[in-house]
Design a protein around this motif. Structure first.
Motif, PDB file in Angstrom:
ATOM      1  N   ASP A   4       0.590  -1.297   0.004  1.00  0.00           N
ATOM      2  CA  ASP A   4      -0.217  -0.140  -0.208  1.00  0.00           C
ATOM      3  C   ASP A   4       0.714   1.762   0.398  1.00  0.00           C
ATOM      4  OD1 ASP A   4      -2.033  -1.571  -0.032  1.00  0.00           O
ATOM      5  OD2 ASP A   4      -2.282  -1.465   2.268  1.00  0.00           O
ATOM      6  N   ASP A   5       2.356   1.072  -0.349  1.00  0.00           N
ATOM      7  CA  ASP A   5       2.644   2.081   0.203  1.00  0.00           C
ATOM      8  C   ASP A   5       3.445   3.180  -0.999  1.00  0.00           C
ATOM      9  OD1 ASP A   5       4.098   4.476   1.663  1.00  0.00           O
ATOM     10  OD2 ASP A   5       6.694   2.450   2.138  1.00  0.00           O
ATOM     11  N   ASP A   6       2.997   4.514  -0.975  1.00  0.00           N
ATOM     12  CA  ASP A   6       3.051   5.389  -2.109  1.00  0.00           C
ATOM     13  C   ASP A   6       4.698   5.974  -2.388  1.00  0.00           C
ATOM     14  OD1 ASP A   6       0.531   5.207  -3.221  1.00  0.00           O
ATOM     15  OD2 ASP A   6      -0.292   6.624  -1.623  1.00  0.00           O
ATOM     16  N   TRP A   7       5.182   6.209  -2.990  1.00  0.00           N
ATOM     17  CA  TRP A   7       6.464   6.896  -3.248  1.00  0.00           C
ATOM     18  C   TRP A   7       6.585   8.079  -4.117  1.00  0.00           C
ATOM     19  CZ3 TRP A   7      11.299   4.143  -0.942  1.00  0.00           C
ATOM     20  CH2 TRP A   7      10.667   3.477  -0.555  1.00  0.00           C
ATOM     21  N   GLY A  19      14.957   8.016  -2.627  1.00  0.00           N
ATOM     22  CA  GLY A  19      13.575   7.945  -2.949  1.00  0.00           C
ATOM     23  C   GLY A  19      12.772   8.234  -1.394  1.00  0.00           C
ATOM     24  N   ILE A  20      11.437   8.473  -1.238  1.00  0.00           N
ATOM     25  CA  ILE A  20      10.838   8.556   0.049  1.00  0.00           C
ATOM     26  C   ILE A  20       9.864   8.380  -0.501  1.00  0.00           C
ATOM     27  CG2 ILE A  20      10.339  10.720  -0.060  1.00  0.00           C
ATOM     28  CD1 ILE A  20      10.868  10.768   3.198  1.00  0.00           C
ATOM     29  N   SER A  21       8.918   7.276   1.249  1.00  0.00           N
ATOM     30  CA  SER A  21       7.605   6.695   0.734  1.00  0.00           C
ATOM     31  C   SER A  21       6.653   7.175   2.203  1.00  0.00           C
ATOM     32  CB  SER A  21       7.587   5.730   0.426  1.00  0.00           C
ATOM     33  OG  SER A  21       7.688   4.481   2.090  1.00  0.00           O
ATOM     34  N   VAL A  34      13.013   4.369   3.112  1.00  0.00           N
ATOM     35  CA  VAL A  34      13.438   5.300   2.130  1.00  0.00           C
ATOM     36  C   VAL A  34      14.579   4.024   1.206  1.00  0.00           C
ATOM     37  CG1 VAL A  34      15.631   7.674   1.991  1.00  0.00           C
ATOM     38  CG2 VAL A  34      14.045   7.337   4.028  1.00  0.00           C
ATOM     39  N   LEU A  35      14.178   4.495   0.049  1.00  0.00           N
ATOM     40  CA  LEU A  35      15.257   4.007  -0.796  1.00  0.00           C
ATOM     41  C   LEU A  35      16.514   4.518  -1.136  1.00  0.00           C
ATOM     42  CD1 LEU A  35      15.839   1.936  -2.734  1.00  0.00           C
ATOM     43  CD2 LEU A  35      14.210   3.664  -4.757  1.00  0.00           C
ATOM     44  N   VAL A  36      17.514   3.855  -1.210  1.00  0.00           N
ATOM     45  CA  VAL A  36      19.197   3.791  -1.762  1.00  0.00           C
ATOM     46  C   VAL A  36      19.519   3.066  -2.089  1.00  0.00           C
ATOM     47  CG1 VAL A  36      21.146   4.691  -0.652  1.00  0.00           C
ATOM     48  CG2 VAL A  36      18.821   4.890   0.409  1.00  0.00           C
ATOM     49  N   CYS A  37      20.045   4.018  -3.367  1.00  0.00           N
ATOM     50  CA  CYS A  37      20.511   3.114  -4.487  1.00  0.00           C
ATOM     51  C   CYS A  37      21.990   3.853  -5.076  1.00  0.00           C
ATOM     52  CB  CYS A  37      19.783   3.322  -5.843  1.00  0.00           C
ATOM     53  SG  CYS A  37      20.057   2.334  -7.750  1.00  0.00           S
TER      54      CYS A  37
END
Length: 565
Positions: free
Chosen positions: A347-350, A362-364, A369-372
């Motif tokens: 259900d998470d929105d980014w 990126g953050i949701s 928090v996405l770290v690439c």
């Protein structure tokens, strides 16, 4: 044998390129010959190397410091490469402390709550839009208003983008306006509209950088404008998927668009081709933040008096080691207390995403928090995305994401706002999370976004060269003139206290005059405000906040200032 006697000068200088600053300093104290070699004959060569000072490639003098992004003017007056090395070393050392010493400035912009803002360090002013509407240009050193547009001219909650004298904000009717400063005949801080870019579809977000303005629609369309042209020219029309949520970022070649539950899509700005899709749910490397305890549940926090707006904003004041609380990033998922206290993965929105060299973050809504660390490699081989990337989980129920979800990236540090806190997470030199404890690991920390119980999500933040800037929910004040006495002829000025959002600057710039003695001074100094004075001031503020007569006033500005609360 002394290397200075046994080796050619070129070899010694090359060896010193690989030596740290502390080693250089120790060598200058060994013998007079070494001192003269380093601080005399070859000072400029040694200290101007990239291993000693940070500066643009190809730079041969210190003129680049005129473009420094320093709120505290920390590098102003630097006269030599050695002096620059000293200042940058002290600044870096403070950033890397477990408990950095920070100073603070809180700038109240008029009587309206700040929504978006941008800092122009070259021209020394802030631009800001507000929740009530309007645009303000505020002097960075004095806090005085230089120029403004009214509520009728700029819509409430207008998004603001800025790049070196060019400002862009949105207007009703799916159009964006472009305004410029430094035009002949305009006073300092004044802007003039130079273009309006209308669109025949619902625009949702836009971003300005690299002399390019990217505009995104919810209806599967995007526009890439070259704003170096006057008027701006439409360079590329993007064909994107429907459902873009409005968050985007770009570099010179690509634009990354947030698609909510569908992650992030990356497009080529020249060809409009979609280069790849990132789905954070495929990340197998999970980490979580060990949260410090929340502050006491009181109306006024311990740093209330340091965090109220002041007319004396420069230089930043009140050195303190307690504004930032250290945190740990631990391996494994976050252990949630209950099923209702967080947002499920499916259900998470980014939301917002940022590109910084090879790094993408990126953050949701769910506090993830996405770290690439290498998004280009991840696009070339999508199978490696889940293996090389990671997700940091934080405590969040998603309730504050719609007005916030902001983040910033600089120098392998990520700042993001989740649930009334700003987290600053330090990565290693490869833009990955360091889990192994080591003496040279850079610390991570957290700080509050507001005075307790006045929390409103952050609507802009930025990691700068020597500071972190955010919107900050606090108590503003204005002077009111009101009639007194039986005839109503006498008047008296009285402060009116009201909740608002201001610009808060946490400065990491050390005090060059104190140097290493600054921490000792903070440790041994007495409280800046005696307890009895603090108690009386709290009573005074509470009295102003509970003044029913002021609350029921008919002043239009007062209604506007409090309407969003």
């Amino acid at each position: 044998m002394d290397p200075l006697r046994a080796l050619p000068t070129e070899i010694v200088l090359r060896m010193l390129d690989f030596s740290c600053v502390s080693t250089i300093a120790n060598l200058t104290r060994t013998t007079k010959v070494w001192h003269d070699f380093i601080d005399g004959t070859h000072q400029e060569t040694i200290y101007s190397s990239h291993g000693k000072t940070a500066h643009p490639h190809g730079t041969h003098d210190l003129s680049f410091l005129d473009e420094s992004g320093s709120f505290a003017k920390y590098l102003s007056g630097t006269s030599s490469w050695k002096e620059l090395c000293k200042r940058q070393t002290l600044l870096r050392r403070n950033w890397n402390r477990e408990a950095p010493i920070t100073r603070e400035s809180v700038i109240q912009v008029g009587n309206d709550a700040v929504w978006r803002f941008r800092a122009d360090f070259k021209r020394r002013f802030f631009l800001s839009t507000s929740q009530q509407g309007g645009l303000n240009v505020t002097d960075m050193d004095t806090g005085s208003l230089l120029w403004r547009l009214s509520h009728e001219e700029v819509r409430p909650f207008a998004h603001l983008e800025y790049q070196d004298g060019m400002a862009v904000w949105d207007r009703e009717g799916d159009a964006v306006e472009i305004w410029k400063t430094d035009i002949d005949g305009l006073p300092r801080g004044a802007f003039r509209r130079t273009a309006i870019l209308p669109h025949d579809c619902q625009t949702r977000g836009f971003q300005l950088s690299y002399n390019t303005l990217c505009v995104i629609s919810t209806q599967g369309r995007g526009f890439v404008y070259d704003v170096a042209q006057d008027p701006p020219s439409l360079r590329t029309r993007l064909k994107i998927d429907n459902g873009a949520v409005g968050h985007l970022d770009q570099n010179a070649e690509v634009v990354v668009v947030s698609m909510g539950k569908n992650g992030y899509h990356i497009y080529d700005k020249e060809t409009s081709a979609r280069l790849g899709t990132f789905e954070p749910a495929k990340c197998t490397n999970l980490y979580h933040i060990v949260h410090p305890p929340r502050p006491p549940n009181s109306v006024l926090s311990t740093d209330t008096f340091d965090s109220l707006p002041s007319t004396d904003i420069f230089p930043p004041k009140q050195p303190n080691r307690e504004r930032l609380t250290p945190i740990e990033v631990a391996s494994g998922p976050f252990s949630f207390r209950s099923e209702n206290s967080h947002v499920r993965w499916e259900d998470d929105d980014w939301g917002a995403a940022l590109l910084s060299g090879p790094l993408m973050v990126g953050i949701s809504r769910g506090g993830r928090v996405l770290v690439c660390p290498d998004w280009r490699s991840a696009i070339c081989d999508p199978r490696t995305f889940g293996a090389m990337s990671c997700v940091i989980e934080c405590e969040s129920d998603g309730s504050s994401f719609d007005l916030g979800g902001w983040l910033s990236v600089r120098d392998n540090r990520i700042a993001f706002e989740i649930q009334d806190r700003v987290y600053v997470v330090a990565l290693d030199e490869e833009s990955s999370l360091p889990i192994v404890r080591s003496a040279d690991r850079r610390p991570s920390f957290v700080f509050n976004t507001s005075l307790t119980q006045l929390a409103v999500p952050v609507s802009f933040m930025s990691i700068c060269e020597d500071s972190i800037m955010t919107t900050y929910t606090t108590l503003g004040s204005r002077r009111r003139t009101e009639a007194t006495g039986p005839t109503g002829q006498e008047h008296a000025n009285r402060s009116r206290i009201f909740p608002t959002k201001a610009i808060r600057v946490l400065s990491f710039a050390p005090n060059l005059e104190l140097g290493d003695d600054e921490e000792l001074l903070i440790r041994t100094s007495s409280p800046s405000r005696p307890d009895e004075d603090r108690h009386s001031s709290i009573l005074e503020i509470m009295d102003m906040l509970s003044d029913e007569e002021d609350r029921s006033g008919s002043d239009e500005d007062e209604v506007n200032a409090e309407g969003v609360w």
